[in-house]
Design a protein around this motif. Sequence first.
Motif, mmCIF file in Angstrom:
data_model
loop_
_atom_site.group_PDB
_atom_site.id
_atom_site.type_symbol
_atom_site.label_atom_id
_atom_site.label_comp_id
_atom_site.label_asym_id
_atom_site.label_seq_id
_atom_site.Cartn_x
_atom_site.Cartn_y
_atom_site.Cartn_z
ATOM 1 N N ASP A 292 0.839 -1.190 0.000
ATOM 2 C CA ASP A 292 0.000 0.000 0.000
ATOM 3 C C ASP A 292 0.880 1.249 0.000
ATOM 4 O OD1 ASP A 292 -1.900 1.937 0.282
ATOM 5 O OD2 ASP A 292 -2.585 1.303 2.277
ATOM 6 N N VAL A 293 0.874 1.977 -1.114
ATOM 7 C CA VAL A 293 1.701 3.194 -1.192
ATOM 8 C C VAL A 293 1.268 4.241 -0.175
ATOM 9 C CG1 VAL A 293 2.382 2.908 -3.603
ATOM 10 C CG2 VAL A 293 0.248 4.102 -3.067
ATOM 11 N N ASN A 294 0.026 4.160 0.284
ATOM 12 C CA ASN A 294 -0.459 5.129 1.268
ATOM 13 C C ASN A 294 0.178 4.943 2.642
ATOM 14 O OD1 ASN A 294 -2.238 6.639 -0.375
ATOM 15 N ND2 ASN A 294 -3.741 4.993 -0.273
ATOM 16 N N ALA A 295 0.867 3.843 2.823
ATOM 17 C CA ALA A 295 1.587 3.637 4.091
ATOM 18 C C ALA A 295 2.828 4.520 4.175
ATOM 19 C CB ALA A 295 1.973 2.172 4.229
ATOM 20 N N PHE A 296 3.212 5.132 3.065
ATOM 21 C CA PHE A 296 4.441 5.931 3.015
ATOM 22 C C PHE A 296 4.147 7.425 2.834
ATOM 23 C CE2 PHE A 296 5.438 1.645 1.733
ATOM 24 C CZ PHE A 296 6.652 1.373 2.337
ATOM 25 N N ILE A 297 2.891 7.834 2.997
ATOM 26 C CA ILE A 297 2.542 9.245 2.809
ATOM 27 C C ILE A 297 2.668 10.007 4.123
ATOM 28 C CG2 ILE A 297 1.017 8.760 0.862
ATOM 29 C CD1 ILE A 297 -1.366 9.028 2.782
ATOM 30 N N PRO A 298 2.831 11.342 4.057
ATOM 31 C CA PRO A 298 3.004 12.129 5.286
ATOM 32 C C PRO A 298 1.771 12.129 6.196
ATOM 33 C CG PRO A 298 3.750 13.362 3.363
ATOM 34 C CD PRO A 298 3.024 12.161 2.851
ATOM 35 N N ALA A 338 13.116 3.603 -17.628
ATOM 36 C CA ALA A 338 12.718 3.297 -16.245
ATOM 37 C C ALA A 338 13.006 4.476 -15.329
ATOM 38 C CB ALA A 338 13.395 2.029 -15.737
ATOM 39 N N PHE A 339 12.802 5.691 -15.888
ATOM 40 C CA PHE A 339 12.934 6.937 -15.145
ATOM 41 C C PHE A 339 14.355 7.172 -14.632
ATOM 42 C CE2 PHE A 339 8.527 5.867 -15.345
ATOM 43 C CZ PHE A 339 7.897 7.082 -15.584
ATOM 44 N N THR A 362 11.018 4.120 -10.382
ATOM 45 C CA THR A 362 10.154 2.954 -10.212
ATOM 46 C C THR A 362 10.398 2.366 -8.822
ATOM 47 O OG1 THR A 362 11.790 1.463 -11.226
ATOM 48 C CG2 THR A 362 10.143 2.433 -12.674
ATOM 49 N N TYR A 363 9.321 2.122 -8.114
ATOM 50 C CA TYR A 363 9.341 1.561 -6.757
ATOM 51 C C TYR A 363 9.951 2.505 -5.724
ATOM 52 C CZ TYR A 363 8.341 -2.472 -9.649
ATOM 53 O OH TYR A 363 7.770 -3.307 -10.590
ATOM 54 N N ALA A 364 10.232 3.754 -6.119
ATOM 55 C CA ALA A 364 10.784 4.720 -5.159
ATOM 56 C C ALA A 364 9.779 5.048 -4.057
ATOM 57 C CB ALA A 364 11.190 6.003 -5.883
ATOM 58 N N SER A 365 8.493 4.882 -4.348
ATOM 59 C CA SER A 365 7.464 5.200 -3.351
ATOM 60 C C SER A 365 7.420 4.198 -2.211
ATOM 61 C CB SER A 365 6.088 5.262 -4.025
ATOM 62 O OG SER A 365 5.756 4.009 -4.602
ATOM 63 N N LEU A 366 8.083 3.054 -2.372
ATOM 64 C CA LEU A 366 8.069 2.020 -1.338
ATOM 65 C C LEU A 366 9.375 2.068 -0.533
ATOM 66 C CD1 LEU A 366 6.487 -0.813 -3.491
ATOM 67 C CD2 LEU A 366 5.331 0.732 -1.893
ATOM 68 N N ASN A 441 4.755 1.428 -9.798
ATOM 69 C CA ASN A 441 5.114 0.112 -9.244
ATOM 70 C C ASN A 441 4.320 -0.972 -9.975
ATOM 71 O OD1 ASN A 441 6.473 1.742 -7.337
ATOM 72 N ND2 ASN A 441 4.694 1.713 -5.992
ATOM 73 N N ALA A 442 4.933 -1.601 -10.959
ATOM 74 C CA ALA A 442 4.197 -2.526 -11.823
ATOM 75 C C ALA A 442 4.085 -3.937 -11.251
ATOM 76 C CB ALA A 442 4.865 -2.586 -13.199
ATOM 77 N N PHE A 443 5.134 -4.458 -10.668
ATOM 78 C CA PHE A 443 5.173 -5.835 -10.170
ATOM 79 C C PHE A 443 4.693 -6.841 -11.232
ATOM 80 C CE2 PHE A 443 4.805 -3.410 -6.144
ATOM 81 C CZ PHE A 443 5.932 -3.893 -5.489
#
Length: 606
Positions: A292-298, A338-339, A362-366, A441-443
Amino acid sequence: MKFSKSICTKKIIFILNFTLALVLFGCEKEYSRLSIQEELLADVEKFELKTNEFLQIAEKETDQKKLRDAFKSTRLSYKKIEWAVEYFTPDPARFINGPALDELEVAENKFLPPNGFQVIEELLYPNYEPKNKVDLVREIKMIKANLNQVRQSLSAITISDDFVIDAAKMQINRILALGITGFDSPIALQSIPETKTSLNALGILIDKMDYKGAKSKQIEQKIKDLCLQAEEYCHSNSDFNTFDRAYFIKNFLNPIHKNLISFQKTNAIKNIDKNNVVNPNAASIFDKDAFDVNAFIPSKEYQYTDQKAALGKQLFNENSFSKDKTRSCSSCHKPDLAFTDNLKTNKSLQGGRLSRNTPTLTYASLQNAQFWDMRQLDLEKQSTDVIQNKEEMHGNISEITEHLNKDKNYLKSFQAAFPKSNKIEQWQIQNALASYIRSLNAFDSKFDKYIRGESTDLTSEEKLGFNLFSGKAKCATCHFIPLFNGTVPPKFNTSEHEIIGTPAEKNSLKISPDLGRYTQHQMPQLKNAFKTPTVRNAAITAPYMHNGVFSTLEEVIDFYNKGGGQGSGTIVDNQSLSSEKLNLTEKEKKALIAFMETLTDEKYQH
């Protein structure tokens, strides 16, 4: 007085039946099933006995074999209760079986020295020196002291079924990411026998859940059978270097986790939010929606939406963010690469070179920190940092906000993404850009599809590469499965840095002058420390390291094979990477690269 034969017979039968009833009643009372909490506390007592025995041996013996045998036995006893100790009492757990590295409190500019089994392992392997007896005894006593806190906590709490299931799922992920990879047994290499014990404990745990329905019993039996089969596999394949982790995960760990979910749903056991990073309903940690990317939001107003991500994509390509209106985020983070930008380091606005390599988004949000030096904790702050950096974009976020508020098209887009707001605000720009990055985040790589059971398309070389990555080559002890970055399983609430002694130039014995995290926090343990990036998409994101010093994966593997900078001959006083050579063969090096190529997202595959 005389009795008839029939009366005597009836009397004897009655006495026998009465006696039998007493015996059965007594046995049932004496051997009634212990509850999960009672069984756990009994195992804690057994662990304490083992610890006491180990302490006595350490105080009296210098014989290396006896000390190692006591160590192994005590660790196995701990693995029996690890599922509960790590889950319910994480603070003392850190000092029982935490990494043999200083724990840094960077905000307070202090550190805690390591304690516990992994420190003891370094005292006993590769060779025990009698002069280290005082340190060995101290570490065992430290375990005992923390065990008292564990016992008190586990005695006082209520261990309900929802917490037990959550702890069991977390333990499967711990075994997968930290157990079979050798993370907590890097020198003794006892990970496979310890995994056997951990799975045995989980099988007993599920047996004690005691739900009555036919479907529940069927799933319970399936879990117990899988745990038993996994134990047998560990017993028959106990060598760390040759253990087939791909087979083990696909055929045992993933199915156990999937059946735990089924057991939970069948018995209406509620989810809890103790670990909000991992989706509690995901069949395995490899599912596309497992994280869940929302686990890493402020905070909650920054929650991800598709509308925010669409707006963020538009802003990502907006040149007006830079002072000279010539550069956007996509100028350095190119979507088709890939950015990244495939440059050692990109150009600065002044025409020179930036000091650091452009990492993939990619996947930087995790991750729990951004930039190579981890100076920002979230993607929102990261975007502003880049926009206002004089060498990168030299923009002004206040002026940009004012400019966007005058643009009717942008006003409409922001209204769709942030319907509660009547004007564009700075935090919304940050959040939209961050949301776009959270959409990357494609996985869906070849490896993902294989390990989820969606395909069988992994070659023997690629499987060997994965087993090396998560075994002999020790890559997965820093690039943790399944994100393959430094975000630490199974809670994923911290991200790690490493000091590997990256050279200033290729084939140079001089360490890179970039001090990394030390530039933000002047602690000696942070000199030359850099965030551990993801290996996902690594096959297409060359060059590598914070300074782009290595052009190919072959060069990267050769560097690690030698033991990093220190193993290569560079002076690195605080290297966190082991300086021991990996002794990889040419075939194994090739296999490692073949595996890393399977981590490329589908859209970048050619």
